[in-house]
Design a protein around this motif. Structure first.
Motif, PDB file in Angstrom:
ATOM      1  N   TYR A 175       0.843  -1.192   0.000  1.00  0.00           N
ATOM      2  CA  TYR A 175       0.000   0.000   0.000  1.00  0.00           C
ATOM      3  C   TYR A 175       0.880   1.244   0.000  1.00  0.00           C
ATOM      4  CZ  TYR A 175      -4.100   2.805   1.138  1.00  0.00           C
ATOM      5  OH  TYR A 175      -5.112   3.707   1.105  1.00  0.00           O
ATOM      6  N   GLN A 205       1.505  14.875   1.287  1.00  0.00           N
ATOM      7  CA  GLN A 205       0.990  14.101   2.400  1.00  0.00           C
ATOM      8  C   GLN A 205       0.859  12.626   2.040  1.00  0.00           C
ATOM      9  OE1 GLN A 205      -2.687  15.503   3.982  1.00  0.00           O
ATOM     10  NE2 GLN A 205      -1.839  15.532   6.041  1.00  0.00           N
ATOM     11  N   LEU A 206       0.524  12.396   0.783  1.00  0.00           N
ATOM     12  CA  LEU A 206       0.391  11.009   0.368  1.00  0.00           C
ATOM     13  C   LEU A 206       1.737  10.309   0.423  1.00  0.00           C
ATOM     14  CD1 LEU A 206      -2.120  10.857  -2.588  1.00  0.00           C
ATOM     15  CD2 LEU A 206      -2.420  10.246  -0.209  1.00  0.00           C
ATOM     16  N   LEU A 209       2.377   9.393   3.867  1.00  0.00           N
ATOM     17  CA  LEU A 209       1.618   8.194   4.184  1.00  0.00           C
ATOM     18  C   LEU A 209       2.338   6.958   3.662  1.00  0.00           C
ATOM     19  CD1 LEU A 209      -1.032   6.946   5.219  1.00  0.00           C
ATOM     20  CD2 LEU A 209      -1.937   7.214   2.917  1.00  0.00           C
TER      21      LEU A 209
ATOM     22  N   VAL B  98     -11.730   1.472  14.725  1.00  0.00           N
ATOM     23  CA  VAL B  98     -10.394   1.628  14.148  1.00  0.00           C
ATOM     24  C   VAL B  98     -10.474   1.745  12.634  1.00  0.00           C
ATOM     25  CG1 VAL B  98      -8.200   0.473  13.787  1.00  0.00           C
ATOM     26  CG2 VAL B  98      -9.248   0.469  16.040  1.00  0.00           C
ATOM     27  N   VAL B 101     -11.834   5.171  11.609  1.00  0.00           N
ATOM     28  CA  VAL B 101     -10.851   6.246  11.762  1.00  0.00           C
ATOM     29  C   VAL B 101      -9.824   6.192  10.634  1.00  0.00           C
ATOM     30  CG1 VAL B 101      -9.016   7.135  13.213  1.00  0.00           C
ATOM     31  CG2 VAL B 101     -11.139   6.348  14.246  1.00  0.00           C
ATOM     32  N   MET B 102      -9.357   4.966  10.368  1.00  0.00           N
ATOM     33  CA  MET B 102      -8.371   4.772   9.304  1.00  0.00           C
ATOM     34  C   MET B 102      -8.920   5.256   7.970  1.00  0.00           C
ATOM     35  SD  MET B 102      -5.402   3.385   9.220  1.00  0.00           S
ATOM     36  CE  MET B 102      -4.378   2.056   8.740  1.00  0.00           C
ATOM     37  N   GLU B 105      -9.168   8.997   7.775  1.00  0.00           N
ATOM     38  CA  GLU B 105      -7.867   9.640   7.580  1.00  0.00           C
ATOM     39  C   GLU B 105      -7.389   9.508   6.144  1.00  0.00           C
ATOM     40  OE1 GLU B 105      -5.105   8.154  10.366  1.00  0.00           O
ATOM     41  OE2 GLU B 105      -5.754   9.501  11.956  1.00  0.00           O
ATOM     42  N   LEU B 106      -7.476   8.275   5.645  1.00  0.00           N
ATOM     43  CA  LEU B 106      -7.006   8.058   4.283  1.00  0.00           C
ATOM     44  C   LEU B 106      -7.848   8.864   3.307  1.00  0.00           C
ATOM     45  CD1 LEU B 106      -6.242   4.244   4.273  1.00  0.00           C
ATOM     46  CD2 LEU B 106      -4.720   6.166   4.649  1.00  0.00           C
ATOM     47  N   MET B 109      -6.879  12.422   3.282  1.00  0.00           N
ATOM     48  CA  MET B 109      -5.612  12.617   2.587  1.00  0.00           C
ATOM     49  C   MET B 109      -5.796  12.597   1.080  1.00  0.00           C
ATOM     50  SD  MET B 109      -2.627  10.611   4.375  1.00  0.00           S
ATOM     51  CE  MET B 109      -2.864  10.798   6.095  1.00  0.00           C
ATOM     52  N   MET B 110      -6.570  11.615   0.628  1.00  0.00           N
ATOM     53  CA  MET B 110      -6.812  11.505  -0.813  1.00  0.00           C
ATOM     54  C   MET B 110      -7.511  12.767  -1.310  1.00  0.00           C
ATOM     55  SD  MET B 110      -5.844   8.462  -1.719  1.00  0.00           S
ATOM     56  CE  MET B 110      -5.363   6.969  -0.905  1.00  0.00           C
ATOM     57  N   HIS B 113      -5.294  15.572  -1.900  1.00  0.00           N
ATOM     58  CA  HIS B 113      -4.258  15.426  -2.919  1.00  0.00           C
ATOM     59  C   HIS B 113      -4.769  15.972  -4.241  1.00  0.00           C
ATOM     60  CE1 HIS B 113      -0.632  13.914  -4.602  1.00  0.00           C
ATOM     61  NE2 HIS B 113      -1.279  13.281  -5.534  1.00  0.00           N
ATOM     62  N   LEU B 118      -4.380   9.055 -13.236  1.00  0.00           N
ATOM     63  CA  LEU B 118      -3.219   8.203 -13.468  1.00  0.00           C
ATOM     64  C   LEU B 118      -2.941   8.109 -14.955  1.00  0.00           C
ATOM     65  CD1 LEU B 118      -3.805   5.302 -10.958  1.00  0.00           C
ATOM     66  CD2 LEU B 118      -2.137   7.156 -10.850  1.00  0.00           C
TER      67      LEU B 118
ATOM     68  N   PHE C 624      -4.522  -6.890  14.761  1.00  0.00           N
ATOM     69  CA  PHE C 624      -5.184  -5.685  15.250  1.00  0.00           C
ATOM     70  C   PHE C 624      -4.160  -4.716  15.838  1.00  0.00           C
ATOM     71  CE2 PHE C 624      -7.727  -3.372  18.437  1.00  0.00           C
ATOM     72  CZ  PHE C 624      -8.680  -2.857  17.581  1.00  0.00           C
ATOM     73  N   ILE C 627      -2.444  -2.982  13.081  1.00  0.00           N
ATOM     74  CA  ILE C 627      -3.266  -1.962  12.440  1.00  0.00           C
ATOM     75  C   ILE C 627      -3.342  -0.717  13.323  1.00  0.00           C
ATOM     76  CG2 ILE C 627      -5.563  -1.410  11.565  1.00  0.00           C
ATOM     77  CD1 ILE C 627      -4.092  -3.390   9.843  1.00  0.00           C
ATOM     78  N   LEU C 631      -2.215   2.964  12.486  1.00  0.00           N
ATOM     79  CA  LEU C 631      -3.158   4.069  12.644  1.00  0.00           C
ATOM     80  C   LEU C 631      -2.512   5.208  13.430  1.00  0.00           C
ATOM     81  CD1 LEU C 631      -6.115   4.841  12.100  1.00  0.00           C
ATOM     82  CD2 LEU C 631      -6.626   4.066  14.393  1.00  0.00           C
ATOM     83  N   VAL C 634       0.097   6.869  11.330  1.00  0.00           N
ATOM     84  CA  VAL C 634      -0.501   7.716  10.287  1.00  0.00           C
ATOM     85  C   VAL C 634      -1.045   9.002  10.907  1.00  0.00           C
ATOM     86  CG1 VAL C 634      -2.410   7.886   8.666  1.00  0.00           C
ATOM     87  CG2 VAL C 634      -1.023   5.825   8.734  1.00  0.00           C
TER      88      VAL C 634
END
Lengths: 481, 196, 638
Positions: A175, A205-206, A209, B98, B101-102, B105-106, B109-110, B113, B118, C624, C627, C631, C634
């Motif tokens: 990823y 920022q990416l 990440l 979790v 939240v992840m 956040e992602l 961020m995307m 950007h 692509l 977990f 992850i 998290l 990040v």
């Protein structure tokens, strides 16, 4: 569509090619000879590795091939020699362990060679793609190796656990790589670095990440906290020679890859990765120091010990300097010999059908003073007590941290090394001061004797005269910065 | 472009939903079938991007071989998924938090950007050729390493599962030819009336 | 090979021969080998001493071999013998030789004799390497080497549980000190870029360094103060100063010759030696000197007060050692380095004498160490009584014996420093002097006077063999005359360049001009102490019990050594165990084993079922954790 001009110089890749060809040849040999060829395969493996080391020595200078995907330089050569040692010494000392536990038949050697090959590919990688493939080659081999004693429930469990969690880690790594590719449009280290050199390469920022994800993936491979949870279980469950192998080679490979990623690709992002690695380092040292205090199984103890050692190595990376890089190489080389030596003794215990409990070592000093002395020296070296080599490792790391201005980190490191010293000393205490139980006589096999005495010699020799080691490692890291 | 957008969102929605289905289905066989659906809609996305070779590979290899193998395994091994699920329900809220939240956040961020799209760099007309050329020239080295990985997987699978079966009858010609009367036939005197 | 190198190598060779071949060649030859090594070393030391210290020979500097060369980091193994080193050489090799000889008798019945002599010689080698070093890294090498030898020797009787625990305790407490010491060395290298004494001292003197450094969360601190304090932490550990003293009394579990050599005469003085050696650095920091003074003075009183109530004959002497080391430190703190080196030397003689006499007593009483079970031994073992009395008088500063000169020099310097801290140290020193006399004579009275408490042991008491008596007599001569002969040490500039004094730091020079009453007050302290001891232990033997009963709280406070052991036990041992167990319980048990029968630890033994591990939740948990780790990374770092 025009076919582009390729720069392929297979000569540069001779060590890798040799390993791959020999591994496949031995695979065929083992298939043809059935179990009868195990002895031959064992010695052919040894000879192959010796030949590989010699071939590595022939190379010199820095060169790339396959469009920069493969790099050979002083650094990669040094690391590969360390990996060869990390592979060949465990195999050498465990010939009769392998036979005794029904692990013979040649495939064990073949898979071990492939694991090392994966590591070598990582050390020479010039792009994220090939780095990932090398990592997978190594990891997949390790998953298989961890489960090699398939009739042993612990071993199967270790293999499966390692596999599942390793896949998660690979996912994270991929990823991260895809983030980097998405932003920079390339996977080669040189391409990415040149993009980052341009103005638009700053502050993405990416990309940040991506860096985080890549560090998480690599952190798993070196068992840095918080990605370490597999280590104690897998170390304990895997067959002992495999544990010895996997406490050295994958770490060397992953750290080598980190060198390339951090110093060659993301030097401009150091504000990003320095604090992360700092966190890894502190947590790893803490878990390594405290987690080991209450262990009763020696392999589990060594797992925590290795987590701690990784913490110290990371300090060298954090220092972000040539001195730090050199410190890491010094540390890992010394770590190799300490670890292999201890595991050599554990295998010797296994020969007598003794368990892996620390209590099995009770009163060893009274029955076999030499054996106990050797073990004690390894423990003292791991604890970092001069004049043994472990001290030189820690010393160079801390020195680099201090020079790089990371004084708090060095202080914390010294502090944790004091805590960690306790459980190493506890093993010594058990051997020297406890009452022996039961009658046994531990003996080393021929190969085991060679490995253990070599390791013992090295930790004394480098502890007292580390000059050569420092010179070699110093020359090997010239390429960075 | 409207049509393409509609198709994209269609496939994308199906992919996400069927992926949820893989995790959520009660019956494991249904899970595998959802997986097939997810692969299929992903293949559709590839076609949409002009990567018809990848789409074909996905259909043939993943759906044709891998997923079917899964199906066999799931059907042959009687795994009690309900037990497994009961365990995992306990962690569901935690995992959900979790994960959310992840994702947030992602996503953020995307979103921040600057999207530039692509550049696939593939010649729309013949990307099979393009892939082949790249694979066997520029990416020859990774390609070879990948093949080694498969080899190790093969060795591992055999080494970890293959067993010498002691009780299976197996033809061994040299043993058969070496057989003599002495080791095959035993003569015993049996008292009359006492034999079995 | 130079003769100076041989001073180090002779004991090492002895140690190797006895250690590796001991079983093969028998204990007789092994002992002979170590003693030969020691005799060579001692003879060469005397020769060097006569050239460097008695004669007016130049300072000896030799580079033996290059040790570590890496970039700008360059350390060699070298020998530096100036007048400080020369004194240490005499003390270390001389006393070590005597103790080797003494041990022949003391350890005669022990089956592990070769091992003992091997360790003893190994220790001597490390100690000699420490004192002859010409750079900080080699100093550290010797420092750790003596620590290791001390660990091995304290735990020599490894069958004794208490000995093992004492060994580990000594080791761990010393790690705390070494931690500071190592940081100090790092700091020196960071600031000066070299570890050679000459270069460092020269640059420090010339002011060629950054005046402040950023240290942890303390912000900018004075460079030299930081370095000196860190080095001093190491000295506190090795020399058992207040807060890091707890290991020394426990170390008495080792054989008595070890206590005499390592825990009285030599190793524990390494800290004092190091501070004197680094005087060019310490002189630049008033703060560091102040800390040294206070810690030394507090230790002097603290250890003496605990010594008042101990009943184990060796522990009394151990606390006495601790207290005397305090004297040496506060003397260094008021810049009277020469006085502390002088006291170091005289102390080595009389304290080794006291320990060895105590050993002779213990030997005579068949390994009884409790003074309450002794008494009246003066008649049975008159020679031991005589030398012990001499040692006691020397320690307590009876006029014209060793301690009289050196202790008075220290006290007078402290008084003459005319600073607040100096006066504080002087008062503490006087207080400690009274207590010293009291506990020393208490020891003598309880052991040798009065009525025998244990008639059986008393009737079997016998004088030690000649191999033990010989060294006692030699040391007794030293305890009597070392002070008189050594007086020039505290004279003007005897140490030449080895000790550097800062501007206005001339306490020692003024020490000769203190008022008459200051000069004779220590004798007053002596008289008071002897009188009290006589009153309580000879004249009215019931009095100690009454006093202890009356001041029960104080008495228990002292018997428990100010409760430091309990405090540390609670603070560090319990806490570390809690943390360890916390990780174990939450990290391992809850997360791994918590999933019932599927836990990894139980897995191996309990589960027989084939695929049941698939149901386990714990892989989830590992994943977990990963992850969550990602998290957090990040969230925090992007």
């Amino acid at each position: 569509m025009a076919v582009e001009q390729l720069d392929i110089h297979l000569v540069l890749m001779m060590p890798e090619i040799l390993v791959a060809i020999m591994a496949m040849a031995l695979l065929l040999l083992s298939a043809w000879t059935h179990k009868g060829g195990a002895g031959v395969i064992h010695w052919l493996t040894m000879m192959t590795i010796v030949a590989v080391v010699l071939v590595i020595q022939v190379g010199s200078g820095t060169a790339t091939t396959f469009g920069g995907q493969f790099i050979t330089d002083d650094f990669s050569r040094y690391v590969k020699v360390v990996m060869c040692l990390g592979m060949v010494l465990p195999v050498l000392m465990s010939a009769d362990y392998i036979r005794g536990h029904g692990m013979d038949g040649g495939e064990y050697h073949v898979v071990t060679m492939f694991a090392m090959l994966g590591g070598m590919i990582m050390a020479s990688s010039g792009g994220f793609l090939i780095l990932y493939l090398g990592l997978e080659l190594m990891s997949l081999s390790l998953y298989v190796l961890a489960a090699w004693r398939r009739d042993d429930r612990c071993s199967s469990e270790a293999g499966l656990k390692y596999f599942v969690l390793g896949s998660v880690a690979s996912g994270l790594l991929l990823y991260g790589i895809s983030m980097v590719y998405g932003v920079t449009g390339g996977t080669g280290f040189a391409e990415v670095a040149s993009f980052l050199g341009k103005p638009e390469g700053h502050g993405s920022q990416l990309l940040a990440l991506g860096v985080v994800m890549i560090l998480a993936g690599m952190g798993f491979k070196i068992a840095a906290v918080p990605f370490h949870m597999w280590a104690p279980d897998v170390y304990q469950g895997a067959p002992t020679p495999v544990t010895a192998f996997m406490s050295v080679v994958p770490k060397v490979a992953a750290i080598a890859a980190l060198f390339r990623i951090l110093f060659d690709v993301f030097p401009t992002y150091h504000v990003q990765w320095v604090p992360i690695l700092q966190l890894f380092a502190v947590l790893s040292m803490a878990v390594g120091a405290f987690g080991g205090l209450v262990q009763t199984n020696i392999k589990r103890l060594l797992a925590y010990s290795s987590i701690g050692h990784v913490g110290y190595m990371l300090i060298g990376l954090v220092a972000n300097s040539q001195a730090g890089a050199q410190g890491v190489l010094v540390y890992i080389t010394i770590y190799l010999f300490m670890t292999v030596g201890v595991f050599g003794l554990i295998i010797a215990f296994d020969r007598q059908g003794l368990g892996e409990n620390i209590s099995d070592y009770q009163g060893l000093a009274r029955k076999q003073p030499v054996m106990a002395f050797v073990m004690a020296m390894f423990m003292f070296s791991m604890a970092g007590i001069p004049p043994l080599a472990g001290f030189i490792g820690k010393f160079s790391i801390f020195m680099a941290a201090v020079k790089g201005g990371f004084i708090p980190l060095a202080v914390v490191g010294v502090l944790f090394s004091a805590v960690g010293a306790f459980y190493y000393i506890r093993v010594v205490k058990v051997m020297y001061f406890d009452q022996p139980e039961g009658e046994f006589k531990v003996t080393l096999s021929g190969g085991g004797f060679i490995v253990v005495s070599l390791s013992l010699f090295m930790i004394f020799f480098w502890g007292i005269l580390p000059g050569d080691l420092l010179a070699w490692t110093g020359a090997s890291v010239q390429a960075f910065h | 472009m409207m049509v393409a957008d509609v198709i994209f969102y269609l496939f994308a929605t199906v992919t996400v939903l069927s992926a949820l289905g893989v995790v959520g289905a009660r019956n494991p066989v249904h899970s595998v079938l959802f997986l097939v659906l997810a692969f299929f809609s992903t293949a559709g996305l590839f076609v949409l991007m002009g990567a018809e070779f990848l789409a074909a590979i996905l259909v043939m290899v993943y759906m044709g071989a891998v997923a079917i193998l899964f199906l066999f395994v799931v059907m042959m091994l009687d795994v009690d998924f309900s037990m497994l699920r009961r365990e995992s329900v306990r962690y569901l809220p935690m995992g959900f938090v979790v994960g959310a939240v992840m994702l947030a956040e992602l996503g953020l961020m995307m979103a921040h950007h600057p999207g530039e799209g692509l550049h696939l760099g593939l010649d729309n007309t013949d990307n099979t050729l393009a892939i082949g050329q790249a694979l066997y020239t520029r990416f020859l080295y990774p390609f070879e390493v990948a093949s080694l990985i498969l080899l190790v997987a093969l060795i591992g699978a055999v080494a970890l599962t293959h067993r010498e079966r002691k009780r299976v009858h197996r033809q061994d010609i040299s043993t058969q030819l070496a057989r003599t009367k002495e080791d095959a036939v035993e003569l015993r005197k049996v008292a009359s009336g006492e034999g079995a | 090979m130079s003769a100076n190198l041989l001073i180090l190598l002779a004991p090492l060779t002895g140690a190797l021969v006895a250690g590796l071949l001991g079983r093969r060649i028998g204990s007789g030859l092994a002992i002979a080998a170590t003693i030969t090594g020691m005799l060579i070393s001692a003879w060469l030391s005397i020769r060097v001493f006569s050239v460097v210290a008695v004669g007016d020979g130049p300072v000896i500097r030799e580079e033996i071999f290059s040790w570590i060369v890496a970039g700008n980091f360059n350390v060699h193994f070298g020998i530096l013998i100036d007048r400080i080193t020369a004194i240490m050489l005499i003390v270390v090799s001389g006393i070590s030789t005597l103790i080797h000889i003494y041990s022949i008798g003391y350890m005669a019945d022990d089956p592990d004799e070769p091992r003992f002599f091997s360790y003893l010689s190994l220790f001597t080698f490390a100690m000699l390497a420490l004192v002859t070093s010409d750079n900080f890294l080699q100093l550290f090498f010797g420092w750790e080497g003596v620590g290791l030898a001390s660990y091995l020797l304290i735990g020599f009787w490894y069958k004794k549980e208490s000995a093992c625990n004492a060994a580990i305790k000594a080791f761990l407490v010393n790690r705390v000190g070494d931690f500071g010491f190592a940081l100090g060395i790092f700091a020196i290298f960071m600031v000066f870029g070299t570890l050679d004494y000459d270069r460092v001292f020269q640059m420090a003197g010339a002011g060629e360094f950054k005046p402040t450094v950023d240290f942890l969360f303390f912000g900018d601190v004075d460079t030299i103060t930081l370095i000196c304090l860190l080095l001093f932490v190491g000295a506190m550990g090795k020399s058992a100063q207040f807060l890091l003293h707890t290991w020394l009394p426990d170390a008495m579990e080792g054989p008595t010759p070890v206590s005499a050599l390592i825990h009285a005469a030599t190793m524990v003085t390494a800290g004092v030696f190091m501070v004197c050696r680094a005087s060019p650095l310490f002189e630049l920091s008033e703060t560091a000197l102040g800390v040294v003074t206070v810690v030394g003075a507090v230790t002097a009183v603290f250890a003496a007060s605990v010594g008042l109530v101990q009943n184990d004959i060796k522990k009394v002497i151990a606390y006495s050692t601790c207290s005397q080391l305090g004297y040496m430190f506060f003397s260094a703190g008021v810049s009277a380095y020469a006085a502390s080196m002088f006291h170091l030397m005289t102390h080595a003689f009389f304290k080794a004498l006291l320990f060895l006499s105590a050993g002779a007593v213990i030997h005579a009483m068949h390994h009884e160490q409790d003074m309450r079970r002794m008494g009246g031994l003066a008649k049975k073992i008159p020679i031991t009584y005589g030398v012990m009395m001499l040692g006691t008088l020397a320690l307590t500063g009876f006029p014209f014996l060793a301690g009289f000169y050196s202790k008075d020099a220290i006290l007078e310097s402290a008084y003459a420093a005319h600073t607040g801290l100096g006066t504080f140290a002087w008062i503490m020193g006087m207080l400690a002097a009274v207590m010293t006399t009291f506990y020393s004579f208490r020891l003598v009275f309880m052991t040798f006077h009065g009525k025998p408490a244990d008639h059986h042991a008393y009737s079997h008491a016998h004088e030690a063999p000649w191999s033990m008596r010989g060294p006692l007599l030699v040391l007794a001569v030293g305890a009597v005359f070392a002070g008189m002969i050594g007086v020039p040490l505290v004279g003007e500039g005897w140490f030449k360049g080895a000790i550097v004094l800062g501007q206005g730091h001339d306490a020692l020079a003024h020490a000769h001009h203190v008022p008459f009453w200051v000069k004779w007050l220590p004798f007053g302290a002596f008289v008071v102490g002897v009188y009290l001891a006589w009153l309580m232990y000879v004249r009215l033997p019931t009095l100690p019990g009454i006093v202890a009963e009356t001041f029960r709280g104080t008495h228990r406070f002292l018997v428990n050594a100010w409760y430091f052991d309990r405090l540390y036990d609670w603070m560090f041992v319990t806490m570390a165990k809690k943390i360890g167990e916390g990780l174990w319980h939450t990290g391992d048990e809850t997360i791994i084993d918590g999933f019932g029968v599927n836990g990894a630890a139980k897995m191996c033994t309990r589960i027989a079922g084939g695929l049941r591990w698939v149901q386990s939740g714990y892989i989830y948990h590992y994943a977990f954790a990963m992850i969550v780790g990602v998290l957090v990374l990040v969230t925090v770092y992007t």
